[in-house]
Design an enzyme around this catalytic site. Structure first.
Site, PDB file in Angstrom:
ATOM      1  N   GLU A 223      30.619  42.949  49.942  1.00  0.00           N
ATOM      2  CA  GLU A 223      31.659  42.357  49.101  1.00  0.00           C
ATOM      3  C   GLU A 223      31.363  42.725  47.653  1.00  0.00           C
ATOM      4  OE1 GLU A 223      33.879  38.093  48.176  1.00  0.00           O
ATOM      5  OE2 GLU A 223      31.738  38.089  48.681  1.00  0.00           O
TER       6      GLU A 223
ATOM      7  N   GLU B   2      27.313  41.346  42.558  1.00  0.00           N
ATOM      8  CA  GLU B   2      27.845  40.539  41.456  1.00  0.00           C
ATOM      9  C   GLU B   2      27.046  40.852  40.189  1.00  0.00           C
ATOM     10  OE1 GLU B   2      29.700  38.622  38.940  1.00  0.00           O
ATOM     11  OE2 GLU B   2      30.484  38.311  40.984  1.00  0.00           O
TER      12      GLU B   2
ATOM     13  N   ASP C 240      26.345  46.105  38.956  1.00  0.00           N
ATOM     14  CA  ASP C 240      27.743  46.439  38.704  1.00  0.00           C
ATOM     15  C   ASP C 240      28.245  47.353  39.809  1.00  0.00           C
ATOM     16  OD1 ASP C 240      30.209  47.444  37.638  1.00  0.00           O
ATOM     17  OD2 ASP C 240      29.497  47.045  35.612  1.00  0.00           O
TER      18      ASP C 240
ATOM     19  N   ASP D  54      39.520  40.462  39.223  1.00  0.00           N
ATOM     20  CA  ASP D  54      40.286  40.408  37.976  1.00  0.00           C
ATOM     21  C   ASP D  54      41.458  41.391  38.060  1.00  0.00           C
ATOM     22  OD1 ASP D  54      41.221  40.588  35.314  1.00  0.00           O
ATOM     23  OD2 ASP D  54      39.234  40.141  34.525  1.00  0.00           O
TER      24      ASP D  54
ATOM     25  N   LYS E  26      47.082  44.619  32.027  1.00  0.00           N
ATOM     26  CA  LYS E  26      47.579  45.568  31.033  1.00  0.00           C
ATOM     27  C   LYS E  26      47.381  47.004  31.522  1.00  0.00           C
ATOM     28  CE  LYS E  26      46.761  42.467  27.120  1.00  0.00           C
ATOM     29  NZ  LYS E  26      46.074  42.264  25.820  1.00  0.00           N
TER      30      LYS E  26
ATOM     31  N   TYR F   2      38.005  30.679  44.851  1.00  0.00           N
ATOM     32  CA  TYR F   2      39.329  30.790  44.248  1.00  0.00           C
ATOM     33  C   TYR F   2      40.424  30.575  45.274  1.00  0.00           C
ATOM     34  CZ  TYR F   2      37.432  32.591  39.845  1.00  0.00           C
ATOM     35  OH  TYR F   2      36.771  32.722  38.645  1.00  0.00           O
ATOM     36  N   GLU F   3      40.227  31.100  46.468  1.00  0.00           N
ATOM     37  CA  GLU F   3      41.237  30.955  47.508  1.00  0.00           C
ATOM     38  C   GLU F   3      41.470  29.481  47.847  1.00  0.00           C
ATOM     39  OE1 GLU F   3      42.062  32.592  52.061  1.00  0.00           O
ATOM     40  OE2 GLU F   3      40.296  33.241  50.925  1.00  0.00           O
TER      41      GLU F   3
END
Length: 213
Positions: A44, A69, A96, A118, A122, A193-194
């Site tokens: 993940e 992460e 990263d 994220d 833009k 978040y889910e």
């Protein structure tokens, strides 16, 4: 979203090298030796506080899971969930995802998860989206032939962009859901978040995409 920095987080992560792998480049091509088995590896990217992989590693003890992460203060929350558990099939990298080619060689990963990344809405930030073609090129280099990406998001714009990105790269799409929690899918493990978004009645978008064999 502003991340709260936790003083000493990086030092705390180093205290648990059996969970948070130090210098993961040394295991490139030999992750099976670290896990001490030849089970498939699922990764993940942007694993956050780890709820998804904690759940997946419990449901699938015959799969090795690695969460990447880069924010040490966030990964510390994942460590806090795992350090009291007996979960030998779960490791984390405080790294990263842009460096993923340094950690895995071709064919080491069977499946890759991208959850609630994220959206970088833009246009000038397109290359930062984890489903941008530049990232897909890297994922393809470490996945097995015909490897899969499983993707979830609450952001409709990012989902539409990602479907186009996957298809444009020549990947095939499967199990596309525009409302995951009303789709009847079995075995779904939620992220932090889910759980938060779905409790507010927000749609969760999901798809599986497969590289060419």
């Amino acid at each position: 979203m502003r991340l709260r920095n936790i003083p000493g987080a990086k030092d705390e992560l180093k205290q648990y090298p059996t969970i948070v792998v130090q210098d993961p480049s040394q295991y490139k091509g030999s992750w099976n030796k670290l896990f001490n088995n030849d089970n498939p590896i699922h990764v993940e990217v942007g694993t956050g506080k780890g709820q998804f992989l904690v759940g997946m590693s419990e449901l699938h003890p015959d799969v090795n899971f690695i969460g990447i992460e880069k924010y040490d203060s966030v990964l510390l929350r994942a460590l806090e969930q795992v350090k009291e558990l007996d979960r030998p099939n779960l490791k984390f990298l405080n790294e990263d995802v842009e460096d993923i080619l340094n950690f895995f060689q071709k064919g080491e990963i069977e499946r890759l998860f991208i959850n609630f990344t994220d959206p970088w809405p833009k246009n000038r930030h397109e290359k930062r989206r984890l489903t941008y073609k530049g990232f897909l090129e890297m994922y393809e280099q470490v996945l097995v032939d015909g490897g899969e990406i499983h993707f979830k998001t609450d952001n409709q714009g990012l989902f539409e962009y990602s479907l186009e990105s996957f298809a444009g790269y020549g990947m095939t799409l499967h199990n596309v859901s525009l409302d995951l929690h009303r789709s009847g899918i079995k075995g779904n493990v939620m992220t932090e978040y889910e759980r938060k978004f779905s409790s507010k009645g927000m749609r969760i978008y999901r798809c599986e995409s497969k590289f060419r064999s």
